[in-house]
Design a protein around this motif. Structure first.
Motif, PDB file in Angstrom:
ATOM      1  N   GLY A  94       0.814  -1.217   0.000  1.00 30.62           N
ATOM      2  CA  GLY A  94       0.000   0.000   0.000  1.00 30.62           C
ATOM      3  C   GLY A  94       0.843   1.260   0.000  1.00 30.62           C
ATOM      4  N   LEU A  95       1.923   1.262   0.782  1.00 28.26           N
ATOM      5  CA  LEU A  95       2.829   2.418   0.800  1.00 28.26           C
ATOM      6  C   LEU A  95       3.490   2.617  -0.562  1.00 28.26           C
ATOM      7  N   LEU A  96       3.923   1.523  -1.165  1.00 27.12           N
ATOM      8  CA  LEU A  96       4.546   1.617  -2.490  1.00 27.12           C
ATOM      9  C   LEU A  96       3.552   2.157  -3.518  1.00 27.12           C
ATOM     10  N   ARG A  97       2.310   1.746  -3.404  1.00 29.18           N
ATOM     11  CA  ARG A  97       1.283   2.243  -4.330  1.00 29.18           C
ATOM     12  C   ARG A  97       1.007   3.725  -4.099  1.00 29.18           C
ATOM     13  N   LYS A  98       0.998   4.174  -2.840  1.00 31.57           N
ATOM     14  CA  LYS A  98       0.789   5.597  -2.552  1.00 31.57           C
ATOM     15  C   LYS A  98       1.923   6.435  -3.139  1.00 31.57           C
ATOM     16  N   ILE A  99       3.141   5.968  -2.941  1.00 32.76           N
ATOM     17  CA  ILE A  99       4.290   6.695  -3.471  1.00 32.76           C
ATOM     18  C   ILE A  99       4.257   6.673  -4.998  1.00 32.76           C
ATOM     19  N   GLY A 100       3.912   5.522  -5.558  1.00 32.77           N
ATOM     20  CA  GLY A 100       3.782   5.421  -7.011  1.00 32.77           C
ATOM     21  C   GLY A 100       2.698   6.338  -7.549  1.00 32.77           C
ATOM     22  N   ALA A 101       1.610   6.496  -6.802  1.00 32.17           N
ATOM     23  CA  ALA A 101       0.531   7.383  -7.229  1.00 32.17           C
ATOM     24  C   ALA A 101       1.000   8.841  -7.263  1.00 32.17           C
ATOM     25  N   GLU A 102       1.800   9.236  -6.275  1.00 30.89           N
ATOM     26  CA  GLU A 102       2.357  10.595  -6.271  1.00 30.89           C
ATOM     27  C   GLU A 102       3.258  10.802  -7.489  1.00 30.89           C
TER      28      GLU A 102
END
Length: 169
Positions: free
Chosen positions: A120-128
């Motif tokens: 989930g953290l990787l996806r949040k950072i990827g979304a940014e």
């Protein structure tokens, strides 16, 4: 490796890289693009720092997948290709390729990550990072519009080109 440490390291490397390119180029437009990118990387760094502060202490932030991931900017040590650019469009294309590679790095890491919280953290950072890429694509489309659009081969529509900042006459 800690997810936020990795992301912030990528942003710091990006700031240094784009500043170095901005300082080395003689073209004012390209210098402005690389300076803008350095500022964007700094802004993302601040976002990731704030995001890190909001994550609960119970959330595990370490990812084994990132232990084997490479910082994109460390692989871009040779500036010669970037410095051979002649137009703003060349610089935007170069920046877009770099940003696409960063987005792909986070997408791949999230797919391979086994821990749901870290994924989930990787996806949040990827979304940014993806929002940054979309913003750059919009700028590129605007800058490239005069090269891609001509409604008719008539002189009656030449007034449209003032919208693209290239109206002469």
């Amino acid at each position: 490796m800690n997810v936020f440490d990795f992301a912030m390291d990528v942003e710091r490397s990006g700031m240094k890289y784009y500043r170095r390119l901005a300082n080395k180029t003689e073209n004012k437009g390209i210098r402005r693009i690389f300076s803008m990118m350095a500022k964007d990387e700094e802004m993302l760094l601040r976002r990731f720092q704030a995001m890190r502060g909001r994550v609960q202490n119970t959330t595990m932030e370490d990812s084994r997948v990132l232990d084997y991931a490479a910082n994109i900017f460390e692989g871009l040590l040779d500036d010669n290709d970037a410095l051979r650019m002649e137009t703003d469009l060349d610089a935007y294309n170069y920046v877009l390729e770099v940003e696409k590679a960063i987005c792909q790095l986070y997408r791949d890491a999230a797919e391979r990550e086994k821990n749901d919280e870290v994924r989930g953290l990787l996806r949040k950072i990827g979304a940014e990072e993806h929002r940054e890429l979309e913003s750059l694509e919009k700028i590129y489309d605007f800058v490239n519009a005069p090269n891609e659009y001509l409604a008719w081969g008539e002189f009656s529509n030449l007034d449209e080109f003032h919208n693209f900042g290239r109206y002469e006459g």
